[in-house]
Design a protein around this motif. Sequence first.
Motif, mmCIF file in Angstrom:
data_model
loop_
_atom_site.group_PDB
_atom_site.id
_atom_site.type_symbol
_atom_site.label_atom_id
_atom_site.label_comp_id
_atom_site.label_asym_id
_atom_site.label_seq_id
_atom_site.Cartn_x
_atom_site.Cartn_y
_atom_site.Cartn_z
ATOM 1 N N ALA A 224 129.405 -73.723 25.114
ATOM 2 C CA ALA A 224 128.849 -72.499 25.293
ATOM 3 C C ALA A 224 130.378 -71.984 26.297
ATOM 4 O O ALA A 224 130.317 -70.495 25.914
ATOM 5 N N ASN B 212 124.354 -68.207 35.995
ATOM 6 C CA ASN B 212 123.515 -68.055 34.947
ATOM 7 C C ASN B 212 123.246 -69.367 33.757
ATOM 8 O O ASN B 212 122.433 -69.471 32.610
ATOM 9 N N GLN B 213 123.881 -70.725 33.904
ATOM 10 C CA GLN B 213 124.431 -71.910 33.339
ATOM 11 C C GLN B 213 124.134 -72.969 34.385
ATOM 12 O O GLN B 213 125.050 -72.618 34.633
ATOM 13 N N ALA C 285 128.864 -77.431 27.010
ATOM 14 C CA ALA C 285 129.155 -76.689 28.581
ATOM 15 C C ALA C 285 129.742 -75.871 28.304
ATOM 16 O O ALA C 285 130.514 -74.724 28.489
ATOM 17 N N THR D 90 128.284 -68.027 27.497
ATOM 18 C CA THR D 90 128.174 -67.705 28.666
ATOM 19 C C THR D 90 128.139 -66.226 29.589
ATOM 20 O O THR D 90 129.347 -65.632 28.755
ATOM 21 N N THR E 44 129.055 -71.071 35.732
ATOM 22 C CA THR E 44 128.075 -72.412 34.840
ATOM 23 C C THR E 44 128.636 -73.144 36.160
ATOM 24 O O THR E 44 129.478 -73.419 36.239
#
Length: 325
Positions: free
Chosen positions: A311, A297-298, A308, A317, A321
């Motif tokens: 998040a 989803n990321q 990153a 998140t 990722t």
Amino acid sequence: MTKAIRFSETGGPDVLTLEDIPQPEPGPGQIRVSNRAIGLNYIEIYFRSGVYPVPSLPSGLGTEGAGVVDAIGADVTDFQVGDRVAYAQAPLGSYAEQHVLPAEKAIGIPDDVDFETAAATMLKGLTVQYLLRQTYPVKAGETILFHAAAGGVGLIACQWAKALGVKLIGTVSGPEKAKLAMDHGAWATINYKEENIVERVRELTNGDMVPVVYDSVGKDTWETSLDCLQKRGLMVSFGNTTGPVSGVNIGILNQKGSLFVTRPSLAGYADTRPRFEAMCGELFEMLSSGAIKADINQRFPLAEVAKAHEALASGQTTGSTVLLP
């Protein structure tokens, strides 16, 4: 030269810098992988912040990735240049365009599994494999409790549990994450910000409670998790996002019903090549069959790794990722 994320001191995400470093060369028994995708995991925040020590500073970060073998060292017989591989237990340094690791820590990727899926599911998927298939081998019809059900590990656990006929109750932090967990196979969810976890487990199980709790949260849920267990139930503490469990009086296990506790890790289960291969084989089988899908989803460019980490640490998140070199 090649690009890699490095940090010279522990601290917040701002300590991470993208640097040009000499191209690493594989030694005996090692391979060099040209990464196509890199997995992001909460444990890397522990290393970056100093909660877990690194061997030395400056240091690289990350242990998971997927890509193509572009060089091999002496005595490597299982891989050739051009092979598609993934890894989850490499030495720190996978946040890079190229990474050198022992050949025994890599596994070939099936043709129907792409690089991003492999990078996103190796560590998380193997974690779910040992949790549900080895630490406490769940059985069809059982009801279990799994914390952080909308996270990367949690969403894989929801899918795997459903495939096994297991009713997974997942804890989540809000309605959107509850829907996500349910969409991935959770039998029920508990919004811990609005509901009492122990009371809801009692309601959902008609007072029977659960034989096993899988807890990656740590100190904030320790006693709550114990209170959700049946007599002689098993508490599986496999992470500590809120801090480690410490100062525990072991007598509490007796007081709450002759309970069992274990603190497992992937390294303790994938400790031999045959076991590692068998675990990967089962994971890839679940992916190839469609029983499990990687929820990426990321996606962040490698240069934006600080974003990153921010998040991930702030709970923004869901699912997995990946970093893209």
